[in-house]
Scaffold this motif. Sequence first.
Motif, mmCIF file in Angstrom:
data_model
loop_
_atom_site.group_PDB
_atom_site.id
_atom_site.type_symbol
_atom_site.label_atom_id
_atom_site.label_comp_id
_atom_site.label_asym_id
_atom_site.label_seq_id
_atom_site.Cartn_x
_atom_site.Cartn_y
_atom_site.Cartn_z
ATOM 1 N N PRO A 154 72.252 44.282 53.797
ATOM 2 C CA PRO A 154 72.221 44.759 52.402
ATOM 3 C C PRO A 154 71.123 44.107 51.574
ATOM 4 N N GLN A 155 70.792 42.859 51.867
ATOM 5 C CA GLN A 155 69.742 42.196 51.098
ATOM 6 C C GLN A 155 68.377 42.802 51.387
ATOM 7 N N LEU A 156 68.135 43.109 52.650
ATOM 8 C CA LEU A 156 66.875 43.729 53.009
ATOM 9 C C LEU A 156 66.750 45.100 52.354
ATOM 10 N N LEU A 157 67.834 45.891 52.428
ATOM 11 C CA LEU A 157 67.809 47.220 51.834
ATOM 12 C C LEU A 157 67.651 47.137 50.322
ATOM 13 N N ALA A 158 68.366 46.205 49.690
ATOM 14 C CA ALA A 158 68.266 46.052 48.233
ATOM 15 C C ALA A 158 66.844 45.715 47.815
ATOM 16 N N GLY A 159 66.200 44.833 48.567
ATOM 17 C CA GLY A 159 64.820 44.473 48.258
ATOM 18 C C GLY A 159 63.891 45.672 48.378
ATOM 19 N N LYS A 160 64.101 46.475 49.416
ATOM 20 C CA LYS A 160 63.295 47.670 49.606
ATOM 21 C C LYS A 160 63.512 48.672 48.467
ATOM 22 N N LEU A 161 64.765 48.810 48.046
ATOM 23 C CA LEU A 161 65.077 49.762 46.976
ATOM 24 C C LEU A 161 64.480 49.307 45.645
ATOM 25 N N ASP A 162 64.540 47.999 45.370
ATOM 26 C CA ASP A 162 63.935 47.475 44.134
ATOM 27 C C ASP A 162 62.430 47.704 44.136
ATOM 28 N N GLU A 163 61.829 47.442 45.277
ATOM 29 C CA GLU A 163 60.382 47.647 45.410
ATOM 30 C C GLU A 163 60.026 49.113 45.216
ATOM 31 N N ASN A 164 60.854 49.991 45.768
ATOM 32 C CA ASN A 164 60.608 51.419 45.652
ATOM 33 C C ASN A 164 60.770 51.903 44.218
ATOM 34 N N ALA A 165 61.779 51.361 43.527
ATOM 35 C CA ALA A 165 62.051 51.789 42.150
ATOM 36 C C ALA A 165 60.905 51.449 41.208
ATOM 37 N N SER A 166 60.141 50.434 41.568
ATOM 38 C CA SER A 166 59.029 50.017 40.700
ATOM 39 C C SER A 166 57.783 50.870 40.887
ATOM 40 N N LEU A 167 57.799 51.752 41.871
ATOM 41 C CA LEU A 167 56.645 52.602 42.112
ATOM 42 C C LEU A 167 56.556 53.718 41.077
ATOM 43 N N SER A 168 55.357 54.173 40.788
ATOM 44 C CA SER A 168 55.181 55.272 39.839
ATOM 45 C C SER A 168 55.770 56.570 40.386
ATOM 46 N N ALA A 169 55.766 56.692 41.708
ATOM 47 C CA ALA A 169 56.362 57.859 42.362
ATOM 48 C C ALA A 169 57.279 57.357 43.477
ATOM 49 N N PRO A 170 58.528 56.995 43.139
ATOM 50 C CA PRO A 170 59.448 56.450 44.144
ATOM 51 C C PRO A 170 59.660 57.410 45.317
ATOM 52 N N ARG A 171 59.801 56.845 46.486
ATOM 53 C CA ARG A 171 60.015 57.644 47.691
ATOM 54 C C ARG A 171 61.496 57.999 47.831
ATOM 55 N N PRO A 172 61.812 59.037 48.605
ATOM 56 C CA PRO A 172 63.226 59.408 48.811
ATOM 57 C C PRO A 172 64.013 58.267 49.461
ATOM 58 N N LEU A 173 65.304 58.211 49.162
ATOM 59 C CA LEU A 173 66.173 57.160 49.700
ATOM 60 C C LEU A 173 66.135 57.124 51.223
ATOM 61 N N ALA A 174 66.117 58.307 51.858
ATOM 62 C CA ALA A 174 66.120 58.352 53.325
ATOM 63 C C ALA A 174 64.897 57.668 53.901
ATOM 64 N N VAL A 175 63.757 57.852 53.258
ATOM 65 C CA VAL A 175 62.522 57.249 53.738
ATOM 66 C C VAL A 175 62.593 55.723 53.625
ATOM 67 N N VAL A 176 63.111 55.242 52.500
ATOM 68 C CA VAL A 176 63.230 53.799 52.296
ATOM 69 C C VAL A 176 64.228 53.192 53.284
ATOM 70 N N THR A 177 65.327 53.885 53.528
ATOM 71 C CA THR A 177 66.335 53.390 54.473
ATOM 72 C C THR A 177 65.772 53.308 55.883
ATOM 73 N N ARG A 178 65.012 54.335 56.288
ATOM 74 C CA ARG A 178 64.382 54.298 57.607
ATOM 75 C C ARG A 178 63.451 53.098 57.738
ATOM 76 N N GLU A 179 62.656 52.879 56.715
ATOM 77 C CA GLU A 179 61.726 51.758 56.745
ATOM 78 C C GLU A 179 62.467 50.432 56.821
ATOM 79 N N ALA A 180 63.584 50.334 56.111
ATOM 80 C CA ALA A 180 64.381 49.104 56.146
ATOM 81 C C ALA A 180 64.977 48.880 57.533
ATOM 82 N N LEU A 181 65.420 49.950 58.192
ATOM 83 C CA LEU A 181 65.959 49.840 59.546
ATOM 84 C C LEU A 181 64.907 49.290 60.506
ATOM 85 N N VAL A 182 63.738 49.890 60.441
ATOM 86 C CA VAL A 182 62.663 49.462 61.335
ATOM 87 C C VAL A 182 62.235 48.037 61.014
ATOM 88 N N ASP A 183 62.121 47.704 59.740
ATOM 89 C CA ASP A 183 61.767 46.336 59.347
ATOM 90 C C ASP A 183 62.784 45.332 59.869
#
Length: 421
Positions: A154-183
């Motif tokens: 959950p900490q890794l995913l939360a960090g990814k989601l916070d990072e994504n939320a700060s983007l001017s064009a946030p990516r879809p949740l599924a994309v961020v979750t996939r990246e977190a899994l691989v990371d």
Amino acid sequence: MQQTFISRRPTPQVRVGNVLVGGDAPVVVQSMTNTDTADVDATVRQVIALAETGSEIVRITVNNEAAARAVPKIRQKLDSARCPVPLVGDFHYNGHTLLQEFSDCADALDKYRINPGNVGQGHKRDARFCQMVEQACLRDKPVRIGVNWGSLDPQLLAGKLDENASLSAPRPLAVVTREALVDSAINSAALAQREGLRPDQIILSAKVSAVPELVAVYRQLAERSDLALHLGLTEAGIADKGVVSSTAGLALLLHMGIGDTIRVSLTPQPGESRTREVRIAQEVLQSLGLRSFNPQVTACPGCGRTTSDFFQHLAGEVQEHLRHRMAKWKTEYPGAETLSVAVMGCVVNGPGESRHADIGISLPGTGEKPVAPVFQDGEKLCTLRGDDIAAQFIALVEDYVKKRFTTGNQDSRPKDLSRAN
């Protein structure tokens, strides 16, 4: 087996007991028990059933002290039964404790499965993960680092989601979750190697339960790592849904050359044997031309030309006969698993399909002459008549196997694979 043109990605070769995973080894089939591991006899019976069906590695749950105490007894009983199948311990939450406190359990297992999302939170996560890796290093055991989107850190995913939320064009949740899994998988593998594990002691997996997500995750994982990969949907489902989803996901990835060991995670019907998942995994590999396990029967689906269901009964009877006989043929007639048999229902495709097979029969359709030509190695062998065609054809198959696959005769088949054209 037909020649395959699938080129698998190069990986380090991992030894799991007496089985090799990755490198130039064949794709390995594995499964998992659903017994209470503390019930030694029930677990041994199921492991043997899975192994006899063709599971080359079997995973068992090690979730408490009773299960840990049972593992050495299970290994001993399997060895006494001459069942050398490697055992993998599936650890969650308390694996660091169990491996340290029950050294005979740690010794008896051939591989440890660690889920980085379930080893602890905060500073405890890395410490407990490293404790499990230390036990693997001490015993020269391989480890599967298996992340899962149902238990992602959950900490890794939360960090990814916070990072994504700060983007001017946030990516879809599924994309961020996939990246977190691989990371999670990549970062955990890097940590394991810093702690002393070699690349040839690590297998990675990143499991999800939807086919498109599975393919996307493993493509990323394969691009970012050259470690051996274990494939499978984490919860494929029940009945046809589970079979179709698993087949679709595994076939797509394997055809891309991704995957070194697979499991079909089916939800069994009440009272259904656990071995079904093993047979399906074998069929996936055999259909892709990656492995040969059992002779293959080609049979037509039937149409208005085949109003009699005789060909259906014959196809089922032949397939069951071949499956039953393979237990003996494996040792008496090595190579028999590559046999192809055709059981066709009418003249439209019957003779052609029969010629393509090693041995095939073309049964008469509705209104056709009541005779059944048999073809062997592309040439017409004989014509069967009468009420015992099934017994006659099975006898011909038996004779073909004996002649072709007796040691020294394996190369007797004609080499011209275009003979039916």
